[in-house]
Write a protein that holds these residues in place. Structure first.
Motif, PDB file in Angstrom:
ATOM      1  N   ILE A  96       0.663  -1.338   0.326  1.00 28.17           N
ATOM      2  CA  ILE A  96      -0.042   0.082   0.162  1.00 28.17           C
ATOM      3  C   ILE A  96       0.840   1.146  -0.010  1.00 28.17           C
ATOM      4  O   ILE A  96       0.840   2.402  -0.305  1.00 28.17           O
ATOM      5  CB  ILE A  96      -0.916  -0.429   1.436  1.00 28.17           C
ATOM      6  CG1 ILE A  96      -1.482  -1.328   1.214  1.00 28.17           C
ATOM      7  CG2 ILE A  96      -1.837   0.960   1.126  1.00 28.17           C
ATOM      8  CD1 ILE A  96      -2.463  -0.972  -0.236  1.00 28.17           C
ATOM      9  N   HIS A 147      -5.248  -3.807  -3.920  1.00 24.56           N
ATOM     10  CA  HIS A 147      -5.827  -3.550  -3.544  1.00 24.56           C
ATOM     11  C   HIS A 147      -6.713  -1.846  -4.629  1.00 24.56           C
ATOM     12  O   HIS A 147      -5.308  -1.404  -4.957  1.00 24.56           O
ATOM     13  CB  HIS A 147      -4.490  -2.853  -2.223  1.00 24.56           C
ATOM     14  CG  HIS A 147      -4.918  -3.607  -1.403  1.00 24.56           C
ATOM     15  ND1 HIS A 147      -5.561  -4.031  -0.803  1.00 24.56           N
ATOM     16  CD2 HIS A 147      -4.187  -4.556  -1.690  1.00 24.56           C
ATOM     17  CE1 HIS A 147      -5.159  -5.293  -0.142  1.00 24.56           C
ATOM     18  NE2 HIS A 147      -3.815  -5.692  -0.600  1.00 24.56           N
ATOM     19  N   VAL A 197      -8.214   4.360   0.658  1.00 28.97           N
ATOM     20  CA  VAL A 197      -7.977   2.700  -0.302  1.00 28.97           C
ATOM     21  C   VAL A 197      -9.236   1.665  -0.166  1.00 28.97           C
ATOM     22  O   VAL A 197     -10.099   1.548   0.947  1.00 28.97           O
ATOM     23  CB  VAL A 197      -6.675   2.348   0.807  1.00 28.97           C
ATOM     24  CG1 VAL A 197      -6.280   0.680  -0.092  1.00 28.97           C
ATOM     25  CG2 VAL A 197      -6.033   2.307   0.420  1.00 28.97           C
ATOM     26  N   GLU A 198      -9.396   0.448  -1.098  1.00 32.33           N
ATOM     27  CA  GLU A 198     -10.349  -0.007  -1.279  1.00 32.33           C
ATOM     28  C   GLU A 198      -9.854  -1.432  -1.278  1.00 32.33           C
ATOM     29  O   GLU A 198      -9.379  -1.831  -2.078  1.00 32.33           O
ATOM     30  CB  GLU A 198     -11.304  -0.182  -2.343  1.00 32.33           C
ATOM     31  CG  GLU A 198     -12.398   1.185  -2.582  1.00 32.33           C
ATOM     32  CD  GLU A 198     -12.968   0.613  -3.529  1.00 32.33           C
ATOM     33  OE1 GLU A 198     -12.930  -0.169  -4.316  1.00 32.33           O
ATOM     34  OE2 GLU A 198     -13.691   2.280  -3.866  1.00 32.33           O
ATOM     35  N   ASP A 199      -9.899  -2.067  -0.117  1.00 33.93           N
ATOM     36  CA  ASP A 199      -9.524  -3.942  -0.310  1.00 33.93           C
ATOM     37  C   ASP A 199     -10.394  -5.112  -1.047  1.00 33.93           C
ATOM     38  O   ASP A 199     -11.296  -4.876  -0.419  1.00 33.93           O
ATOM     39  CB  ASP A 199      -9.634  -4.038   1.197  1.00 33.93           C
ATOM     40  CG  ASP A 199      -8.163  -3.066   1.779  1.00 33.93           C
ATOM     41  OD1 ASP A 199      -7.188  -3.519   1.459  1.00 33.93           O
ATOM     42  OD2 ASP A 199      -8.138  -2.761   3.047  1.00 33.93           O
ATOM     43  N   TRP A 200      -9.939  -5.285  -1.799  1.00 35.06           N
ATOM     44  CA  TRP A 200     -11.228  -6.124  -2.475  1.00 35.06           C
ATOM     45  C   TRP A 200      -9.982  -7.581  -1.912  1.00 35.06           C
ATOM     46  O   TRP A 200      -8.849  -7.898  -1.509  1.00 35.06           O
ATOM     47  CB  TRP A 200     -10.391  -5.979  -4.123  1.00 35.06           C
ATOM     48  CG  TRP A 200     -11.007  -4.630  -4.700  1.00 35.06           C
ATOM     49  CD1 TRP A 200     -11.643  -4.332  -3.839  1.00 35.06           C
ATOM     50  CD2 TRP A 200     -11.163  -4.632  -6.219  1.00 35.06           C
ATOM     51  NE1 TRP A 200     -12.259  -2.486  -4.871  1.00 35.06           N
ATOM     52  CE2 TRP A 200     -11.928  -3.517  -5.636  1.00 35.06           C
ATOM     53  CE3 TRP A 200     -10.706  -5.163  -6.912  1.00 35.06           C
ATOM     54  CZ2 TRP A 200     -12.546  -2.580  -6.749  1.00 35.06           C
ATOM     55  CZ3 TRP A 200     -11.633  -5.177  -8.738  1.00 35.06           C
ATOM     56  CH2 TRP A 200     -11.441  -3.462  -8.164  1.00 35.06           C
TER      57      TRP A 200
END
Length: 404
Positions: free
Chosen positions: A334, A367, A374-377
């Motif tokens: 990240i 991510h 941040v979008e965590d997939w």
């Protein structure tokens, strides 16, 4: 599948015109009606009798036919079908289309039509690579024409290279995708540029610097964007994947070629840089195979920086409205992605940890890093990552166009 759909098929002059016969067979088997238009050059390679027998309809050839033009035949032909496909599209016919020339029935129809157009280029590799052909193709791409191919392979002149007509099954899939896509798809009217796969930077004629990218993720993104109605230009390094249906595929090998193809594809609304571009190239590649000599040390390789495609597109005078990059990291995923976002000037970064076995695998964990967070997939199949990213892009454009 295509029951009741109507395709106008223009066959121009290329030795690969025989493949148009198989395409017609596939279309008719799927229930489509095919109206053929044959150029004088096309008739040098396939006979009107063969075309008519397979199409099941009269072949249209003559702009000056008294019978046909009594009903303004070229206008009627231009408007009667749902889609116009040019298979094969020769260099000469592409030039006519690009510059609005209308000296025969087929080119006049192209100038008069208001229907979606798909072209499948086919020509010698030198003709395809010529700057005039590339400029013509870029102009046609910018007008919203769909393109499939050309591929790379053996040619009639006992040569090999890019310029080979796409296979009939691939062209059929592209036509089917265009005919069955809903008109109100969320990215209809948008042009998306996607890069995919590795680049190969030559050391000598038989060796190169590359990486382990399979291109699966980039190709999945291109296919997903096309599925939402976007006109997609996919610039791909060397991969062993089938061509995505309904996508304009441009094959390249080096980073410099990839950048040139990306700039030629502009303007675009969306750019997704999913390719694993080699950071360095050999500054002076050998023109002959480098030989290993007993007792001598390996030759030194002087490296030079490759162009930064993501940064170039992010700061380009014709910058796409949304630019998305990828960050393949092995540590501090990240943090490194955030730094890359700021350094490159793009809008989003899809960051993934490649320290495990990701290259060539079917799944990916990413991510989505933006300026707002941040979008965590979760771990997903690469096809689902493509669909999720395409949906996220569609949402972004929908939000931007909704009235306040």
């Amino acid at each position: 599948m295509l029951q009741g759909r109507h395709v106008l098929l223009v066959i121009s002059g290329s030795v690969s015109a025989f493949k148009a016969l198989e395409l017609m067979r596939l279309l008719r088997k799927a229930g489509a009606r095919v109206t053929p238009v044959l150029t004088a050059g096309g008739a040098r390679f396939v006979t009107p009798h063969a075309v008519q027998a397979i199409a099941g309809e009269p072949v249209h050839q003559d702009l000056w036919s008294l019978a046909g033009e009594a009903e303004i035949g070229h206008i009627r032909l231009a408007r009667m079908a749902e889609l116009v496909a040019v298979v094969p599209a020769s260099a000469d016919f592409l030039a006519k289309m690009a510059h609005g020339l209308a000296d025969d029935l087929a080119s006049t129809v192209m100038l008069a039509t208001d229907k979606p157009i798909l072209v499948a280029p086919a020509m010698n590799w030198a003709m395809w690579g010529h700057s005039a052909t590339q400029a013509n193709m870029a102009l046609l791409d910018s007008r919203g024409l769909r393109r499939i191919g050309p591929g790379t392979g053996a040619m009639a002149e006992s040569e090999s290279g890019p310029g080979r007509l796409a296979e009939p099954a691939e062209i059929f899939d592209a036509i089917a995708a265009m005919l069955t896509a809903p008109a109100d798809t969320p990215l209809a009217g948008r042009h998306a540029l996607v890069t995919s796969g590795p680049t190969q930077e030559p050391i000598d004629p038989v060796r190169y610097i590359s990486n382990r990218s399979s291109g699966q993720q980039g190709h999945a993104i291109a296919l997903a964007l096309a599925g939402l109605g976007a006109r997609v230009t996919l610039v791909s390094g060397p991969v062993s994947l089938p061509d995505p249906a309904g996508v304009n595929l441009v094959r390249v090998e080096t980073a410099e070629q990839m950048l040139a193809a990306c700039e030629a594809a502009l303007p675009a609304d969306i750019a997704v840089c999913a390719a694993a571009v080699a950071d360095w190239r050999v500054a002076h590649a050998a023109t002959q195979k480098m030989k290993k000599k007993p007792g001598e040390a390996p030759p030194p390789l002087e490296l030079a920086l490759n162009p930064d495609i993501l940064a170039t597109l992010s700061r380009h005078a014709r910058r796409p409205r949304l630019v998305v990059g990828f960050a393949a990291e092995t540590e501090h995923v990240i943090d490194h992605a955030r730094q890359k976002l700021a350094r490159k000037g793009c809008d989003w970064i899809l960051a993934n940890d490649v320290s495990a076995d990701v290259f060539g695998a079917a799944e990916n964990t990413v991510h989505l890093v933006g300026r707002d967070g941040v979008e965590d997939w979760p771990k997903l199949p690469k096809t689902e990552v493509g669909r999720r990213l395409a949906a996220r892009i569609a949402d972004e454009f929908q939000t931007a166009t909704d009235p306040a």
